[in-house]
Scaffold this motif. Structure first.
Motif, mmCIF file in Angstrom:
data_model
loop_
_atom_site.group_PDB
_atom_site.id
_atom_site.type_symbol
_atom_site.label_atom_id
_atom_site.label_comp_id
_atom_site.label_asym_id
_atom_site.label_seq_id
_atom_site.Cartn_x
_atom_site.Cartn_y
_atom_site.Cartn_z
ATOM 1 N N TYR A 1 0.666 -1.257 0.096
ATOM 2 C CA TYR A 1 -0.061 0.072 -0.138
ATOM 3 C C TYR A 1 0.788 1.369 0.076
ATOM 4 C CZ TYR A 1 -4.512 -2.325 0.905
ATOM 5 O OH TYR A 1 -5.583 -3.309 0.817
ATOM 6 N N TYR A 2 2.132 1.072 0.422
ATOM 7 C CA TYR A 2 2.799 2.342 0.550
ATOM 8 C C TYR A 2 3.605 2.856 -0.959
ATOM 9 C CZ TYR A 2 7.154 -0.293 0.000
ATOM 10 O OH TYR A 2 8.476 -0.870 -0.405
ATOM 11 N N GLN A 3 3.447 1.729 -1.693
ATOM 12 C CA GLN A 3 3.899 2.070 -3.087
ATOM 13 C C GLN A 3 3.482 3.299 -3.808
ATOM 14 O OE1 GLN A 3 6.487 0.471 -4.464
ATOM 15 N NE2 GLN A 3 6.845 -1.530 -3.794
ATOM 16 N N PRO A 4 4.059 3.874 -4.782
ATOM 17 C CA PRO A 4 3.454 5.018 -5.496
ATOM 18 C C PRO A 4 2.471 4.391 -6.318
ATOM 19 C CG PRO A 4 5.897 5.235 -5.561
ATOM 20 C CD PRO A 4 5.653 4.005 -4.978
ATOM 21 N N ASN B 1 3.201 11.511 1.430
ATOM 22 C CA ASN B 1 3.904 10.576 2.384
ATOM 23 C C ASN B 1 4.479 10.983 3.779
ATOM 24 O OD1 ASN B 1 3.368 8.326 0.555
ATOM 25 N ND2 ASN B 1 5.666 8.525 -0.372
ATOM 26 N N LEU B 2 4.977 12.461 3.639
ATOM 27 C CA LEU B 2 5.318 12.964 4.864
ATOM 28 C C LEU B 2 4.302 13.141 5.749
ATOM 29 C CD1 LEU B 2 7.604 15.713 2.898
ATOM 30 C CD2 LEU B 2 8.298 13.815 4.611
ATOM 31 N N MET B 3 3.151 13.667 5.194
ATOM 32 C CA MET B 3 1.822 13.636 6.152
ATOM 33 C C MET B 3 1.337 12.270 6.777
ATOM 34 S SD MET B 3 -0.503 16.764 4.518
ATOM 35 C CE MET B 3 -0.698 15.876 2.917
ATOM 36 N N VAL B 4 1.148 11.358 5.968
ATOM 37 C CA VAL B 4 0.807 10.196 6.447
ATOM 38 C C VAL B 4 1.881 9.343 7.175
ATOM 39 C CG1 VAL B 4 -0.311 7.854 5.438
ATOM 40 C CG2 VAL B 4 -0.920 9.973 4.438
ATOM 41 N N TYR B 5 2.966 9.166 6.490
ATOM 42 C CA TYR B 5 3.983 8.274 7.191
ATOM 43 C C TYR B 5 5.148 9.053 7.705
ATOM 44 C CZ TYR B 5 1.710 4.913 4.033
ATOM 45 O OH TYR B 5 0.739 4.296 3.186
ATOM 46 N N GLY B 6 5.380 10.204 7.641
ATOM 47 C CA GLY B 6 6.438 11.154 8.294
ATOM 48 C C GLY B 6 7.798 10.625 7.620
ATOM 49 N N SER B 7 7.733 10.142 6.163
ATOM 50 C CA SER B 7 8.813 9.702 5.575
ATOM 51 C C SER B 7 8.455 9.920 3.987
ATOM 52 C CB SER B 7 9.164 8.176 5.544
ATOM 53 O OG SER B 7 9.908 7.702 4.820
ATOM 54 N N VAL B 8 9.580 10.286 3.120
ATOM 55 C CA VAL B 8 9.409 10.428 1.913
ATOM 56 C C VAL B 8 9.209 9.382 1.138
ATOM 57 C CG1 VAL B 8 10.441 11.285 -0.333
ATOM 58 C CG2 VAL B 8 10.954 12.548 1.900
ATOM 59 N N THR B 9 9.901 8.159 1.416
ATOM 60 C CA THR B 9 9.918 6.858 0.634
ATOM 61 C C THR B 9 8.999 5.793 1.444
ATOM 62 O OG1 THR B 9 11.679 5.885 1.990
ATOM 63 C CG2 THR B 9 12.168 7.146 -0.040
ATOM 64 N N ALA B 10 8.677 5.944 2.713
ATOM 65 C CA ALA B 10 7.902 5.108 3.382
ATOM 66 C C ALA B 10 8.239 3.534 3.400
ATOM 67 C CB ALA B 10 6.405 5.029 3.020
ATOM 68 N N GLU B 11 9.464 3.320 3.042
ATOM 69 C CA GLU B 11 9.800 1.949 2.787
ATOM 70 C C GLU B 11 10.125 1.014 4.128
ATOM 71 O OE1 GLU B 11 13.609 1.682 1.047
ATOM 72 O OE2 GLU B 11 14.906 2.349 2.556
ATOM 73 N N ASP B 12 10.471 2.066 5.303
ATOM 74 C CA ASP B 12 10.341 1.437 6.658
ATOM 75 C C ASP B 12 9.224 0.994 6.925
ATOM 76 O OD1 ASP B 12 13.330 1.421 6.811
ATOM 77 O OD2 ASP B 12 13.307 3.520 7.542
ATOM 78 N N ILE B 13 7.961 1.585 6.531
ATOM 79 C CA ILE B 13 6.667 1.222 7.008
ATOM 80 C C ILE B 13 6.431 -0.043 6.780
ATOM 81 C CG2 ILE B 13 4.432 1.805 6.894
ATOM 82 C CD1 ILE B 13 6.039 4.037 8.194
ATOM 83 N N ALA B 14 6.887 -0.649 5.707
ATOM 84 C CA ALA B 14 6.431 -2.066 5.240
ATOM 85 C C ALA B 14 7.395 -3.326 5.150
ATOM 86 C CB ALA B 14 5.847 -2.074 3.670
#
Length: 387
Positions: free
Chosen positions: A50-53, A218-231
């Motif tokens: 889900y974090y993917q572009p 991504n910054l608003m939802v995950y606090g990260s540009v890439t969000a790769e650490d989320i998944a």
């Protein structure tokens, strides 16, 4: 034919993360808003993509919605697979045109296009639901955009817009950024850097403007540009050397011939590719040892510099992903598959001291490659569970 057969015969989710990619499409088709990543890779909900572009999933979801509106009952998995095959066919056609523009010899064009068509791991990937397939197509279009015609503002706008679209598809777009820079370095005027710097600034502004809405989200939802650490689940290795060797082996095996949900269907088919890589590397070592004795133009001024420098960056990023998450898969090199083909074919030519192999040798090699690829595809299908 091989891809279509594979797409219809193999069961649903018979590819790495295919279930999660399909769930992204289903969520978009149902909600028409982007999902939020909450679970790590391997969670029971199969929602770790889900974090993917979202560009690839939006296209597939739109096609699914169009079919549903025509009173069809769309098969989510099959739609995604057929769209991926269409992307592969278009990408291969674009690659063939690229090879003509860089004036690659006929035998080398045959080798590179053959690699796009018959590489076993690419056959299985391009027959599955995966955003890599759109990323590879956009990469192919971007590379063609860069090498056709002289430099101009319009060309920079077109190329940087394509880079922005790649960022909306897959974060490996960073490799395209290095290709963009390498092209301009190879053409730079010694006495005047200003046109090149202005060109780079224009391209960066356009690509950043296109990508910025996704970055902001991504910054608003995950606090990260890439969000790769989320998944992705971090991997702790006993030593860096252990991680590096394990990653290198996995890259080699999964690049050449793997299939299945966990890339666990491989047999010994990858061995041929490993031998080809070793021979090609020996050829390039031989070439550079001879080249250093001659006075020639610097490598960064050559037409091959953008291809090989971007491939090097791509390779380092895959190693990084392998060391950090134990996910250094060979398919992550497929956006630069043309460069891989040029490297392999060039190395073999240097090793054999032949710029143009005999026609009979070419046809024999191609026949062997077709038999190798076909054998693997049928082997992979025979290992698939029955639906």
């Amino acid at each position: 034919m091989l891809r279509t057969t594979y797409a219809f015969v193999t069961p649903d989710y018979y590819a790495p993360d295919e279930h999660s990619h399909v769930n992204f499409v289903r969520y978009l088709a149902r909600e028409w808003t982007l999902p939020v990543q909450k679970n790590l890779t391997g969670s029971p909900g199969n929602d770790w993509e889900y974090y993917q572009p979202p560009l690839y999933y939006t296209i597939v979801a739109a096609i699914k919605a169009a079919l549903a509106s025509s009173h069809q009952t769309p098969n989510d998995v099959l739609i995604g697979r057929l769209v991926s095959i269409l992307f592969w066919a278009t990408s291969t056609a674009v690659t063939a045109r690229t090879l003509l523009h860089i004036k690659a010899p006929e035998w080398q064009r045959l080798f590179v296009v053959g690699l796009h068509a018959l590489l076993p791991s690419y056959i299985t990937l391009s027959s599955s639901v995966n955003n890599d397939n759109l990323a590879i197509l956009l990469f192919s279009c971007y590379i063609l955009s860069e090498i056709v015609g002289p430099g101009s503002k319009m060309k920079t706008l077109r190329s940087s817009a394509l880079i922005g679209c790649i960022f909306w598809t897959k974060l490996t777009a960073v490799v395209a950024v290095f290709f963009f820079l390498a092209v301009r370095i190879s053409r730079i005027e010694r006495r005047d850097w200003r046109p090149t710097l202005l060109d780079v600034a224009l391209g960066a502004a356009v690509a950043a403007a296109i990508w910025s809405p996704l970055v902001a989200r991504n910054l608003m939802v995950y606090g990260s540009v890439t969000a790769e650490d989320i998944a992705n689940v971090p991997r702790t290795w006993a030593t860096t050397a252990e991680g590096f060797l394990a990653t290198m082996k996995y890259i080699s095996v999964s690049f050449w011939a793997t299939a299945g949900v966990y890339n666990n269907i491989k047999g010994n088919f990858y061995f041929l590719g490993s031998v080809l890589t070793a021979l090609s590397t020996m050829g390039w070592i031989k070439y550079w040892r001879h080249k250093t004795k001659e006075r020639t133009a610097p490598f960064f001024a050559s037409e091959s510099f953008p291809f090989y420098s971007a491939l090097g960056v791509n390779f380092l990023l895959v190693i990084r992903f392998g060391l950090k998450y134990d996910q250094g898969q060979g398919r992550f090199l497929f956006p630069m598959l043309t460069a891989v083909g040029l490297f392999l074919s060039g190395g073999i030519a240097h090793l054999c001291k032949a710029r143009r192999p005999k026609q009979s040798t070419l046809w024999l090699a191609m026949l062997g490659f077709i038999l190798w690829a076909t054998s693997f595809v049928f082997y992979a299908m025979s290992k698939a569970p029955r639906q």
